[in-house]
Design a protein around this motif. Structure first.
Motif, PDB file in Angstrom:
ATOM      1  N   THR A   1      95.501   2.250 -29.998  1.00 46.74           N
ATOM      2  CA  THR A   1      96.134   3.543 -29.801  1.00 46.74           C
ATOM      3  C   THR A   1      96.677   3.995 -31.132  1.00 46.74           C
ATOM      4  O   THR A   1      97.115   3.191 -31.947  1.00 46.74           O
ATOM      5  N   GLY A   2      96.635   5.272 -31.358  1.00 52.08           N
ATOM      6  CA  GLY A   2      97.177   5.802 -32.593  1.00 52.08           C
ATOM      7  C   GLY A   2      96.145   6.584 -33.369  1.00 52.08           C
ATOM      8  O   GLY A   2      95.030   6.846 -32.932  1.00 52.08           O
ATOM      9  N   LYS A   3      96.560   6.939 -34.575  1.00 52.35           N
ATOM     10  CA  LYS A   3      95.747   7.761 -35.453  1.00 52.35           C
ATOM     11  C   LYS A   3      95.239   6.896 -36.600  1.00 52.35           C
ATOM     12  O   LYS A   3      96.021   6.206 -37.255  1.00 52.35           O
ATOM     13  N   TYR A   4      93.941   6.941 -36.848  1.00 49.13           N
ATOM     14  CA  TYR A   4      93.322   6.111 -37.866  1.00 49.13           C
ATOM     15  C   TYR A   4      92.615   6.997 -38.886  1.00 49.13           C
ATOM     16  O   TYR A   4      92.005   8.010 -38.530  1.00 49.13           O
ATOM     17  N   LEU A   5      92.690   6.592 -40.137  1.00 54.81           N
ATOM     18  CA  LEU A   5      91.935   7.222 -41.205  1.00 54.81           C
ATOM     19  C   LEU A   5      90.719   6.338 -41.446  1.00 54.81           C
ATOM     20  O   LEU A   5      90.864   5.131 -41.665  1.00 54.81           O
TER      21      LEU A   5
ATOM     22  N   ASP B   1      97.695  11.023 -49.420  1.00 52.25           N
ATOM     23  CA  ASP B   1      97.680   9.994 -50.460  1.00 52.25           C
ATOM     24  C   ASP B   1      96.659   8.905 -50.144  1.00 52.25           C
ATOM     25  O   ASP B   1      95.930   8.446 -51.034  1.00 52.25           O
ATOM     26  N   ILE B   2      96.597   8.494 -48.884  1.00 54.41           N
ATOM     27  CA  ILE B   2      95.626   7.472 -48.497  1.00 54.41           C
ATOM     28  C   ILE B   2      94.207   8.016 -48.636  1.00 54.41           C
ATOM     29  O   ILE B   2      93.306   7.301 -49.094  1.00 54.41           O
ATOM     30  N   THR B   3      93.993   9.278 -48.279  1.00 53.39           N
ATOM     31  CA  THR B   3      92.675   9.896 -48.445  1.00 53.39           C
ATOM     32  C   THR B   3      92.261   9.901 -49.904  1.00 53.39           C
ATOM     33  O   THR B   3      91.113   9.593 -50.240  1.00 53.39           O
ATOM     34  N   LYS B   4      93.212  10.211 -50.796  1.00 55.15           N
ATOM     35  CA  LYS B   4      92.912  10.220 -52.230  1.00 55.15           C
ATOM     36  C   LYS B   4      92.561   8.819 -52.719  1.00 55.15           C
ATOM     37  O   LYS B   4      91.607   8.634 -53.486  1.00 55.15           O
ATOM     38  N   VAL B   5      93.315   7.811 -52.266  1.00 57.44           N
ATOM     39  CA  VAL B   5      93.027   6.421 -52.661  1.00 57.44           C
ATOM     40  C   VAL B   5      91.642   6.012 -52.178  1.00 57.44           C
ATOM     41  O   VAL B   5      90.879   5.368 -52.916  1.00 57.44           O
ATOM     42  N   LEU B   6      91.288   6.383 -50.947  1.00 61.82           N
ATOM     43  CA  LEU B   6      89.964   6.052 -50.409  1.00 61.82           C
ATOM     44  C   LEU B   6      88.860   6.725 -51.217  1.00 61.82           C
ATOM     45  O   LEU B   6      87.863   6.099 -51.566  1.00 61.82           O
ATOM     46  N   ARG B   7      89.032   7.998 -51.513  1.00 61.26           N
ATOM     47  CA  ARG B   7      88.006   8.716 -52.280  1.00 61.26           C
ATOM     48  C   ARG B   7      87.877   8.150 -53.699  1.00 61.26           C
ATOM     49  O   ARG B   7      86.771   8.028 -54.216  1.00 61.26           O
ATOM     50  N   ASP B   8      89.012   7.802 -54.314  1.00 64.75           N
ATOM     51  CA  ASP B   8      88.972   7.218 -55.657  1.00 64.75           C
ATOM     52  C   ASP B   8      88.307   5.836 -55.656  1.00 64.75           C
ATOM     53  O   ASP B   8      87.775   5.409 -56.674  1.00 64.75           O
ATOM     54  N   SER B   9      88.356   5.157 -54.524  1.00 62.78           N
ATOM     55  CA  SER B   9      87.764   3.815 -54.420  1.00 62.78           C
ATOM     56  C   SER B   9      86.273   3.853 -54.099  1.00 62.78           C
ATOM     57  O   SER B   9      85.633   2.810 -54.067  1.00 62.78           O
ATOM     58  N   GLY B  10      85.730   5.041 -53.812  1.00 66.86           N
ATOM     59  CA  GLY B  10      84.286   5.151 -53.595  1.00 66.86           C
ATOM     60  C   GLY B  10      83.865   5.560 -52.196  1.00 66.86           C
ATOM     61  O   GLY B  10      82.676   5.493 -51.883  1.00 66.86           O
ATOM     62  N   ALA B  11      84.798   5.989 -51.362  1.00 71.89           N
ATOM     63  CA  ALA B  11      84.439   6.407 -50.003  1.00 71.89           C
ATOM     64  C   ALA B  11      83.663   7.725 -50.083  1.00 71.89           C
ATOM     65  O   ALA B  11      84.097   8.671 -50.733  1.00 71.89           O
ATOM     66  N   GLY B  12      82.519   7.780 -49.420  1.00 71.83           N
ATOM     67  CA  GLY B  12      81.715   8.993 -49.408  1.00 71.83           C
ATOM     68  C   GLY B  12      82.337  10.068 -48.545  1.00 71.83           C
ATOM     69  O   GLY B  12      82.256  11.258 -48.854  1.00 71.83           O
ATOM     70  N   GLU B  13      82.949   9.677 -47.459  1.00 66.72           N
ATOM     71  CA  GLU B  13      83.632  10.623 -46.578  1.00 66.72           C
ATOM     72  C   GLU B  13      84.826   9.945 -45.932  1.00 66.72           C
ATOM     73  O   GLU B  13      84.854   8.733 -45.772  1.00 66.72           O
ATOM     74  N   VAL B  14      85.823  10.743 -45.607  1.00 62.67           N
ATOM     75  CA  VAL B  14      87.042  10.246 -44.962  1.00 62.67           C
ATOM     76  C   VAL B  14      87.283  11.109 -43.739  1.00 62.67           C
ATOM     77  O   VAL B  14      87.357  12.337 -43.832  1.00 62.67           O
ATOM     78  N   ASN B  15      87.408  10.447 -42.585  1.00 62.49           N
ATOM     79  CA  ASN B  15      87.602  11.148 -41.315  1.00 62.49           C
ATOM     80  C   ASN B  15      88.858  10.637 -40.630  1.00 62.49           C
ATOM     81  O   ASN B  15      89.356   9.551 -40.937  1.00 62.49           O
ATOM     82  N   ILE B  16      89.341  11.407 -39.666  1.00 63.68           N
ATOM     83  CA  ILE B  16      90.476  10.999 -38.840  1.00 63.68           C
ATOM     84  C   ILE B  16      89.949  10.716 -37.435  1.00 63.68           C
ATOM     85  O   ILE B  16      89.177  11.493 -36.873  1.00 63.68           O
ATOM     86  N   LYS B  17      90.376   9.589 -36.886  1.00 62.13           N
ATOM     87  CA  LYS B  17      89.947   9.186 -35.549  1.00 62.13           C
ATOM     88  C   LYS B  17      91.201   8.906 -34.725  1.00 62.13           C
ATOM     89  O   LYS B  17      92.071   8.145 -35.135  1.00 62.13           O
ATOM     90  N   GLN B  18      91.290   9.525 -33.561  1.00 59.97           N
ATOM     91  CA  GLN B  18      92.433   9.370 -32.658  1.00 59.97           C
ATOM     92  C   GLN B  18      92.008   8.542 -31.452  1.00 59.97           C
ATOM     93  O   GLN B  18      90.991   8.823 -30.823  1.00 59.97           O
ATOM     94  N   PHE B  19      92.778   7.510 -31.122  1.00 60.03           N
ATOM     95  CA  PHE B  19      92.497   6.692 -29.938  1.00 60.03           C
ATOM     96  C   PHE B  19      93.632   6.832 -28.952  1.00 60.03           C
ATOM     97  O   PHE B  19      94.753   6.941 -29.268  1.00 60.03           O
TER      98      PHE B  19
END
Length: 175
Positions: free
Chosen positions: A5-9, A157-175
């Motif tokens: 449960t919760g919000k995931y990046l 900030d977490i999205t920026k860290v992910l993109r700087d680390s090489g993530a091609g795309e960053v999405n939000i997933k809610q459970f």
């Protein structure tokens, strides 16, 4: 399987080497990673994630020890106490005769115990409901899930860290 449960990046990576080198960078930035999903095992990923060493060997030893104890107790009781029989002039309780059955029950208890342990620790039941952060993680993509509720950093900030680390795309997933 534990209910999420919760919000995931969710960061989606294209290469296993990129995600393997991204995990320590993201952890150094202070982000707590929920899990990493890949279509095949990535050697060294468990160390990069900081996962503790498995204790499955201890469980296997204990199941085997239980099988040995049960076999020796059963045969000692049956052949020596409950219904003693003189077979070929041998002793009632003769350990060399007990070795084959002891070995077989040790292996049997260990095998059944390990299968049960595998199912219980992985949360596998007859009708599991899989949690899919990204369906491409079973085919050709590598997915890193970060629970936003357990991190002190903001979503941006977490999205920026992910993109700087090489993530091609960053999405939000809610459970």
């Amino acid at each position: 399987m534990a209910e999420l449960t919760g919000k995931y990046l969710v960061g989606v990576f294209d290469d296993d080497d990129v995600i393997l080198h991204a995990v320590p960078q993201i952890r150094r930035a202070g982000v707590k990673i929920h899990d990493v999903y890949s279509p095949f095992p990535i050697h060294g990923l468990d160390d990069a994630l900081g996962l503790p060493r498995t204790r499955i060997g201890i469980a296997a030893f204990l199941f085997g020890l239980t099988g040995t104890t049960c076999a020796l107790t059963m045969m000692t009781w049956m052949m020596g106490i409950d219904w003693p029989m003189n077979i070929g002039g041998k002793d009632y309780i003769s350990l060399p005769n007990f070795i084959p059955i002891t070995f077989e029950l040790t292996v049997l208890f260990t095998a059944f115990g390990m299968v049960t342990t595998f199912f219980v620790t992985n949360g596998l039941s007859p009708n599991p409901t899989p949690v899919m952060f990204d369906p491409r993680s079973t085919d050709n993509k590598f997915v890193m899930a970060i629970e936003l509720g357990k991190n002190k950093m903001s979503e941006e900030d977490i999205t920026k860290v992910l993109r700087d680390s090489g993530a091609g795309e960053v999405n939000i997933k809610q459970f």
